[in-house]
Design a protein around this motif. Structure first.
Motif, PDB file in Angstrom:
ATOM      1  N   MET A   1     -55.400-124.649 -37.739  1.00  0.00           N
ATOM      2  CA  MET A   1     -55.815-123.577 -38.634  1.00  0.00           C
ATOM      3  C   MET A   1     -54.871-123.525 -39.822  1.00  0.00           C
ATOM      4  N   THR A   2     -55.336-122.909 -40.896  1.00  0.00           N
ATOM      5  CA  THR A   2     -54.465-122.731 -42.054  1.00  0.00           C
ATOM      6  C   THR A   2     -53.530-121.580 -41.775  1.00  0.00           C
ATOM      7  N   THR A   3     -52.247-121.803 -42.017  1.00  0.00           N
ATOM      8  CA  THR A   3     -51.266-120.784 -41.700  1.00  0.00           C
ATOM      9  C   THR A   3     -50.516-120.384 -42.940  1.00  0.00           C
ATOM     10  N   THR A   4     -49.895-119.249 -42.887  1.00  0.00           N
ATOM     11  CA  THR A   4     -49.134-118.768 -44.031  1.00  0.00           C
ATOM     12  C   THR A   4     -47.992-117.895 -43.580  1.00  0.00           C
ATOM     13  N   ALA A   5     -46.938-117.873 -44.400  1.00  0.00           N
ATOM     14  CA  ALA A   5     -45.818-116.979 -44.134  1.00  0.00           C
ATOM     15  C   ALA A   5     -46.123-115.648 -44.771  1.00  0.00           C
ATOM     16  N   ILE A   6     -46.459-114.682 -43.966  1.00  0.00           N
ATOM     17  CA  ILE A   6     -46.900-113.382 -44.447  1.00  0.00           C
ATOM     18  C   ILE A   6     -45.706-112.450 -44.529  1.00  0.00           C
ATOM     19  N   SER A   7     -45.628-111.731 -45.593  1.00  0.00           N
ATOM     20  CA  SER A   7     -44.501-110.832 -45.784  1.00  0.00           C
ATOM     21  C   SER A   7     -44.384-109.862 -44.634  1.00  0.00           C
ATOM     22  N   ALA A   8     -43.210-109.809 -44.068  1.00  0.00           N
ATOM     23  CA  ALA A   8     -42.961-108.939 -42.933  1.00  0.00           C
ATOM     24  C   ALA A   8     -42.266-107.670 -43.405  1.00  0.00           C
ATOM     25  N   GLY A   9     -43.010-106.858 -44.159  1.00  0.00           N
ATOM     26  CA  GLY A   9     -42.388-105.653 -44.660  1.00  0.00           C
ATOM     27  C   GLY A   9     -41.460-105.983 -45.823  1.00  0.00           C
ATOM     28  N   ARG A  10     -40.710-105.006 -46.265  1.00  0.00           N
ATOM     29  CA  ARG A  10     -39.814-105.232 -47.393  1.00  0.00           C
ATOM     30  C   ARG A  10     -38.477-104.553 -47.138  1.00  0.00           C
ATOM     31  N   SER A  11     -37.402-105.275 -47.368  1.00  0.00           N
ATOM     32  CA  SER A  11     -36.081-104.664 -47.426  1.00  0.00           C
ATOM     33  C   SER A  11     -35.725-104.548 -48.901  1.00  0.00           C
ATOM     34  N   ARG A  12     -34.728-103.754 -49.203  1.00  0.00           N
ATOM     35  CA  ARG A  12     -34.397-103.558 -50.621  1.00  0.00           C
ATOM     36  C   ARG A  12     -33.807-104.835 -51.210  1.00  0.00           C
ATOM     37  N   THR A  13     -34.037-105.015 -52.487  1.00  0.00           N
ATOM     38  CA  THR A  13     -33.511-106.171 -53.194  1.00  0.00           C
ATOM     39  C   THR A  13     -32.082-105.871 -53.638  1.00  0.00           C
ATOM     40  N   HIS A  14     -31.132-106.711 -53.237  1.00  0.00           N
ATOM     41  CA  HIS A  14     -29.720-106.521 -53.577  1.00  0.00           C
ATOM     42  C   HIS A  14     -29.441-107.238 -54.895  1.00  0.00           C
ATOM     43  N   MET A  15     -29.685-106.534 -55.997  1.00  0.00           N
ATOM     44  CA  MET A  15     -29.572-107.166 -57.300  1.00  0.00           C
ATOM     45  C   MET A  15     -28.141-107.587 -57.622  1.00  0.00           C
ATOM     46  N   ALA A  16     -27.156-106.772 -57.211  1.00  0.00           N
ATOM     47  CA  ALA A  16     -25.769-107.125 -57.504  1.00  0.00           C
ATOM     48  C   ALA A  16     -25.390-108.449 -56.849  1.00  0.00           C
ATOM     49  N   VAL A  17     -25.815-108.627 -55.599  1.00  0.00           N
ATOM     50  CA  VAL A  17     -25.522-109.871 -54.888  1.00  0.00           C
ATOM     51  C   VAL A  17     -26.244-111.034 -55.564  1.00  0.00           C
ATOM     52  N   LEU A  18     -27.512-110.836 -55.940  1.00  0.00           N
ATOM     53  CA  LEU A  18     -28.264-111.901 -56.590  1.00  0.00           C
ATOM     54  C   LEU A  18     -27.635-112.304 -57.920  1.00  0.00           C
ATOM     55  N   VAL A  19     -27.188-111.320 -58.686  1.00  0.00           N
ATOM     56  CA  VAL A  19     -26.551-111.620 -59.971  1.00  0.00           C
ATOM     57  C   VAL A  19     -25.251-112.401 -59.750  1.00  0.00           C
ATOM     58  N   MET A  20     -24.452-111.977 -58.753  1.00  0.00           N
ATOM     59  CA  MET A  20     -23.211-112.696 -58.463  1.00  0.00           C
ATOM     60  C   MET A  20     -23.498-114.107 -57.956  1.00  0.00           C
ATOM     61  N   LEU A  21     -24.547-114.261 -57.152  1.00  0.00           N
ATOM     62  CA  LEU A  21     -24.945-115.603 -56.719  1.00  0.00           C
ATOM     63  C   LEU A  21     -25.346-116.456 -57.917  1.00  0.00           C
ATOM     64  N   GLY A  22     -26.102-115.863 -58.833  1.00  0.00           N
ATOM     65  CA  GLY A  22     -26.478-116.587 -60.042  1.00  0.00           C
ATOM     66  C   GLY A  22     -25.263-116.984 -60.865  1.00  0.00           C
ATOM     67  N   LEU A  23     -24.266-116.095 -60.922  1.00  0.00           N
ATOM     68  CA  LEU A  23     -23.063-116.384 -61.701  1.00  0.00           C
ATOM     69  C   LEU A  23     -22.247-117.503 -61.051  1.00  0.00           C
ATOM     70  N   THR A  24     -22.121-117.466 -59.711  1.00  0.00           N
ATOM     71  CA  THR A  24     -21.382-118.554 -59.044  1.00  0.00           C
ATOM     72  C   THR A  24     -22.135-119.872 -59.168  1.00  0.00           C
ATOM     73  N   HIS A  25     -23.474-119.802 -59.148  1.00  0.00           N
ATOM     74  CA  HIS A  25     -24.267-121.018 -59.363  1.00  0.00           C
ATOM     75  C   HIS A  25     -24.036-121.549 -60.777  1.00  0.00           C
ATOM     76  N   LEU A  26     -23.915-120.637 -61.728  1.00  0.00           N
ATOM     77  CA  LEU A  26     -23.618-121.044 -63.106  1.00  0.00           C
ATOM     78  C   LEU A  26     -22.285-121.792 -63.168  1.00  0.00           C
ATOM     79  N   LEU A  27     -21.255-121.218 -62.541  1.00  0.00           N
ATOM     80  CA  LEU A  27     -19.933-121.854 -62.577  1.00  0.00           C
ATOM     81  C   LEU A  27     -19.950-123.195 -61.851  1.00  0.00           C
ATOM     82  N   ASN A  28     -20.634-123.256 -60.703  1.00  0.00           N
ATOM     83  CA  ASN A  28     -20.721-124.503 -59.953  1.00  0.00           C
ATOM     84  C   ASN A  28     -21.394-125.597 -60.782  1.00  0.00           C
ATOM     85  N   ASP A  29     -22.531-125.273 -61.371  1.00  0.00           N
ATOM     86  CA  ASP A  29     -23.282-126.288 -62.109  1.00  0.00           C
ATOM     87  C   ASP A  29     -22.668-126.578 -63.473  1.00  0.00           C
TER      88      ASP A  29
END
Length: 402
Positions: A1-29
């Motif tokens: 059968m065709t399967t899919t990863a269905i969203s299992a509810g939502r937790s809050r988006t941690h924007m500060a962590v995402l921004v810091m991850l983006g910044l460390t990715h910037l420095l790495n690359d």
């Protein structure tokens, strides 16, 4: 059968962590991008041919690719929130070693250390971006990847402003970027327990509501990962023709100086930073499948025109090509994670590893072609690579039919 990863509810988006991850990715690359940005200097100092330059890229990217899936499998079973800090230590040592390398062999060892550092960084950082996303996976991967693309774009700028005037030893100054990234990654690691607990609670709530991730059939997973791998190779092979040889192309065909060619490369790479963010956001709205179709096959008319354009239109076309093509990676990565939702580290390591390994193989092949037929010839050959986008037809539909 065709399967899919269905969203299992939502937790809050941690924007500060995402921004810091983006910044460390910037420095790495950023630190990674200093390697190809320094090629004109290294070529002159060590009398390197294009095959040797391609081998530098291959060494760096193979070192960065082989460990990533292994690290991903290990961290899937035993999450190690501070492993990216260790990876940054390898990058720091490789960068300083490259600054003071006295031979071609020393250059190869140095870039291998930088590649190993990147291979340790990406799997766990990808997991944190997944956990911190809440229900906005495309946005999260877009932020994470825009950091990497921005860092890659800044390399030629620093090369033009610092490395070209001051020479190879000035690479050691960028050790400060590695130290800054280590501090940021230590803070991010301290947040992982809380964020991973929220992600686990979101998954658990989804199971109770009957909305949990559905396990895909092995054939679906196999076909999907194979197609995504081939699409990644075609995209990376084209991008590598720019990362490694674009400055030489501009200098040979249009007579630009090294700093001017480096600034043109910066503009090309900066377009990728915008493209990955747009692609991630669009993937949340219109589906990953459609974004992959558009971003891989869409640039074909532009790539076919590029080898025959003048300097102005070369600049315009390269920006448009990279803007469209770069929008694919967030969707490709999330598509792969949805195929194997319980193997985030493995998928992150595999596909970031593929970026390194496949790009390195492409660089070595293109280096041989450049020596045999000239730099301009590789752009005529690579102009047909977006035809690989037709393989998207075989990609299993798992994004809820969109």
């Amino acid at each position: 059968m065709t399967t899919t990863a269905i969203s299992a509810g939502r937790s809050r988006t941690h924007m500060a962590v995402l921004v810091m991850l983006g910044l460390t990715h910037l420095l790495n690359d950023l630190m990674q991008s200093l390697i190809p940005a320094a090629y004109p200097i290294l070529q002159k100092a060590y009398a390197l041919d294009f095959v040797q330059i391609g081998m530098i890229t291959l060494t760096f990217q193979i070192a960065g690719s082989l460990l990533q899936p292994v690290m991903g499998m290990v961290t899937d079973k035993h999450p190690t929130p501070y492993s990216p800090v260790v990876g940054m230590m390898f990058t720091l040592s490789g960068l300083v070693s490259l600054a003071f390398a006295q031979s071609y062999g020393g250059i190869l060892v140095s870039v291998a250390l930088i590649g190993i550092g990147s291979s340790i960084f990406h799997p766990e950082a990808t997991r944190m971006a997944r956990y911190a996303a809440g229900g906005r996976q495309g946005l999260a991967q877009g932020i994470f990847q825009v950091g990497g693309q921005a860092g890659g774009a800044l390399g030629p700028v620093f090369a033009a402003l610092i490395i070209v005037p001051l020479g190879q030893p000035s690479l050691a100054w960028f050790a400060a970027a590695a130290l800054a990234a280590m501090m940021l990654l230590t803070w991010i690691g301290s947040k992982q327990r809380q964020i991973s607990a929220e992600f686990a609670a979101m998954r658990s709530a989804g199971k109770k509501d009957g909305r949990s991730y559905i396990r895909h059939a092995p054939l679906t997973v196999g076909i999907g990962l194979t197609v995504l791998t081939l699409l990644t190779f075609s995209k990376n092979a084209y991008n590598e023709s720019f990362r490694t040889f674009y400055t030489f192309y501009l200098m040979e065909r249009f007579g630009l100086s090294i700093p001017s060619a480096q600034m043109m490369l910066f503009i090309f790479l900066a377009a990728a930073a915008i493209g990955v963010l747009i692609g991630g956001i669009l993937g949340d709205r219109i589906g990953r499948y459609r974004v992959i179709w558009i971003s891989v096959l869409g640039p074909l008319p532009l790539t076919l025109i590029l080898p025959y354009a003048d300097l102005f239109w070369t600049g315009v076309l390269t920006v448009l090509i990279n803007l469209i093509m770069a929008s694919a990676f967030a969707s490709i990565l999330i598509y792969a994670i949805e195929l194997l939702p319980n193997r985030i580290g493995l998928i992150g390591g595999l596909f970031y590893g593929l970026n390194f390994g496949l790009g390195g193989i492409a660089a070595a092949i293109l280096g041989g072609l450049a020596d045999s037929y000239g730099v301009e010839a590789i752009y005529r050959i690579c102009s047909f690579l977006p035809l690989a986008g037709l393989l998207t037809w075989f990609l299993p539909r798992i994004d809820e039919g969109r």
